[in-house]
Structures are given as structure tokens and as C-alpha cells.
Design a protein around this motif. Sequence first.
Motif, mmCIF file in Angstrom:
data_model
loop_
_atom_site.group_PDB
_atom_site.id
_atom_site.type_symbol
_atom_site.label_atom_id
_atom_site.label_comp_id
_atom_site.label_asym_id
_atom_site.label_seq_id
_atom_site.Cartn_x
_atom_site.Cartn_y
_atom_site.Cartn_z
ATOM 1 N N SER A 40 1.582 10.269 13.635
ATOM 2 C CA SER A 40 1.280 8.947 13.098
ATOM 3 C C SER A 40 2.515 8.246 12.541
ATOM 4 O O SER A 40 2.449 7.074 12.184
ATOM 5 C CB SER A 40 0.211 9.059 12.009
ATOM 6 N N VAL A 41 3.640 8.954 12.466
ATOM 7 C CA VAL A 41 4.903 8.387 12.003
ATOM 8 C C VAL A 41 6.000 8.848 12.951
ATOM 9 O O VAL A 41 6.180 10.055 13.132
ATOM 10 C CB VAL A 41 5.250 8.858 10.563
ATOM 11 N N THR A 42 6.711 7.893 13.565
ATOM 12 C CA THR A 42 7.824 8.242 14.451
ATOM 13 C C THR A 42 8.957 7.221 14.281
ATOM 14 O O THR A 42 8.709 6.068 13.938
ATOM 15 C CB THR A 42 7.409 8.271 15.938
ATOM 16 N N THR A 99 0.837 -1.201 0.000
ATOM 17 C CA THR A 99 0.000 0.000 0.000
ATOM 18 C C THR A 99 0.866 1.242 0.000
ATOM 19 O O THR A 99 2.043 1.199 0.361
ATOM 20 C CB THR A 99 -0.967 0.033 1.200
ATOM 21 N N GLU A 100 0.253 2.322 -0.390
ATOM 22 C CA GLU A 100 0.881 3.634 -0.325
ATOM 23 C C GLU A 100 0.525 4.223 1.038
ATOM 24 O O GLU A 100 -0.659 4.372 1.354
ATOM 25 C CB GLU A 100 0.331 4.511 -1.453
ATOM 26 N N TRP A 101 1.528 4.509 1.859
ATOM 27 C CA TRP A 101 1.280 5.113 3.168
ATOM 28 C C TRP A 101 1.187 6.612 2.938
ATOM 29 O O TRP A 101 2.183 7.328 2.912
ATOM 30 C CB TRP A 101 2.394 4.757 4.157
ATOM 31 N N ASP A 102 -0.034 7.077 2.746
ATOM 32 C CA ASP A 102 -0.251 8.465 2.347
ATOM 33 C C ASP A 102 -1.263 9.138 3.261
ATOM 34 O O ASP A 102 -1.723 8.554 4.235
ATOM 35 C CB ASP A 102 -0.700 8.533 0.888
ATOM 36 N N GLY A 103 -1.559 10.380 2.945
ATOM 37 C CA GLY A 103 -2.538 11.117 3.730
ATOM 38 C C GLY A 103 -1.986 11.740 4.995
ATOM 39 O O GLY A 103 -2.745 12.288 5.795
ATOM 40 N N GLN A 126 3.685 19.243 -1.184
ATOM 41 C CA GLN A 126 4.271 19.561 0.114
ATOM 42 C C GLN A 126 4.236 18.385 1.074
ATOM 43 O O GLN A 126 4.861 18.412 2.120
ATOM 44 C CB GLN A 126 3.587 20.764 0.736
ATOM 45 N N TRP A 127 3.482 17.345 0.717
ATOM 46 C CA TRP A 127 3.358 16.170 1.567
ATOM 47 C C TRP A 127 4.088 14.996 0.930
ATOM 48 O O TRP A 127 4.514 15.083 -0.216
ATOM 49 C CB TRP A 127 1.882 15.860 1.812
ATOM 50 N N ALA A 128 4.229 13.899 1.671
ATOM 51 C CA ALA A 128 4.991 12.751 1.185
ATOM 52 C C ALA A 128 4.263 11.450 1.499
ATOM 53 O O ALA A 128 3.464 11.383 2.436
ATOM 54 C CB ALA A 128 6.381 12.729 1.833
ATOM 55 N N SER A 129 4.570 10.433 0.703
ATOM 56 C CA SER A 129 4.074 9.085 0.967
ATOM 57 C C SER A 129 5.185 8.098 0.652
ATOM 58 O O SER A 129 6.125 8.428 -0.078
ATOM 59 C CB SER A 129 2.840 8.775 0.111
ATOM 60 N N VAL A 130 5.088 6.903 1.220
ATOM 61 C CA VAL A 130 6.010 5.806 0.910
ATOM 62 C C VAL A 130 5.174 4.566 0.623
ATOM 63 O O VAL A 130 4.007 4.488 1.003
ATOM 64 C CB VAL A 130 7.013 5.515 2.056
ATOM 65 N N GLN A 131 5.779 3.591 -0.034
ATOM 66 C CA GLN A 131 5.096 2.318 -0.276
ATOM 67 C C GLN A 131 5.621 1.292 0.713
ATOM 68 O O GLN A 131 6.828 1.202 0.950
ATOM 69 C CB GLN A 131 5.354 1.844 -1.700
ATOM 70 N N THR A 144 6.152 17.276 10.744
ATOM 71 C CA THR A 144 7.156 16.421 11.384
ATOM 72 C C THR A 144 7.022 14.988 10.889
ATOM 73 O O THR A 144 8.021 14.354 10.532
ATOM 74 C CB THR A 144 7.020 16.486 12.918
ATOM 75 N N ALA A 145 5.798 14.474 10.841
ATOM 76 C CA ALA A 145 5.572 13.112 10.341
ATOM 77 C C ALA A 145 5.996 13.020 8.875
ATOM 78 O O ALA A 145 6.588 12.025 8.449
ATOM 79 C CB ALA A 145 4.112 12.719 10.519
ATOM 80 N N ARG A 146 5.679 14.048 8.082
ATOM 81 C CA ARG A 146 6.108 14.071 6.676
ATOM 82 C C ARG A 146 7.619 13.979 6.559
ATOM 83 O O ARG A 146 8.155 13.238 5.737
ATOM 84 C CB ARG A 146 5.613 15.351 5.995
ATOM 85 N N ASN A 147 8.327 14.716 7.401
ATOM 86 C CA ASN A 147 9.783 14.684 7.355
ATOM 87 C C ASN A 147 10.319 13.302 7.703
ATOM 88 O O ASN A 147 11.318 12.855 7.131
ATOM 89 C CB ASN A 147 10.368 15.750 8.278
#
Length: 137
Positions: free
Chosen positions: A115-117, A24-28, A76-81, A33-36
Motif C-alpha cells: 500500500s506504500v511504494t 490525516t494520519e496515514w496509519d494501519g 513496530q509499525w509506523a505512520s506519517v501525517q 516493507t511498506a512500513r520501511n
Amino acid sequence: MAYWFLRSEPDVYGWDHLVRDGTTEWDGIRNYTARNFLKEMAVGDRAIFYHSNTEKAAVGVMEVMRTWRPDGDKDQWASVQVKPVARLARPVTLADIKAEPRLAKIEVLRQSRLSVTPVRDDEWDVLLEMGGGMAAP
């Protein structure tokens, strides 16, 4: 290899959805900070899949399959698979994490709204130990 803690509401997109989909694409993610943190991820990094809100438990291990790409109209935002690697043999609840002295400095407790750390190597080992190791997805 780096380690991460990624949270999702299980009724929106949970571990079973990821296993069903295979990737899946971890997006949204809409926090800077989470984006970074997403932008720091590399192919092969591992992440804990954490069910937030209702279950509040780490349930599985994922692997980053593709580094970040822009997410959204303004880039301006990011996602990863990511893909599933293994289910934890037993869930590790938020209460378990808070009660474990070796996890006293884990970022998910310090920055509980993200949501990302990141997860330190020694913390990763503790989480897997508490989860009874990895089982089949």
C-alpha cells in the motif's frame, strides 16, 4: 523531495475524506516493507493518493506533513501525517498505468500488494501528465 504512491480503499478512507479532514494520519500499515517506506518519508515529500479495490485509480496529490512516528502498541509499525495538495484533473487508472511504457518499472506494478511504494522522479512527471496536472482539491 521524494515521491510516493499511497493506496487506500475509497469507501474506507478516500480522497474526499482527506479533503474534508484537511490532514490525516496515514496509519494501519501492517507490512514491513511498506512500513520501511513510511520511515523513509520526509516533511515536504509528495505522494499520489490512489483509490484501491473499487476504483483502482490515482486521484490526487498529498504532502507529508510530519515524519514517521510509532503506530500501535509495540512500536513496530509506523505512520506519517499527510495533507491534500490537489486533485488530479482526471483519474489515472491502473489500466492506464499498465499501458504506459514510461511506467513499466514503477514499483506499484512490481510490488502490487504493497500500500506504500516509492515513485521515481520521471515516473512522477508521467503520472501528473497523465492526470492532466493538478486541480483544486
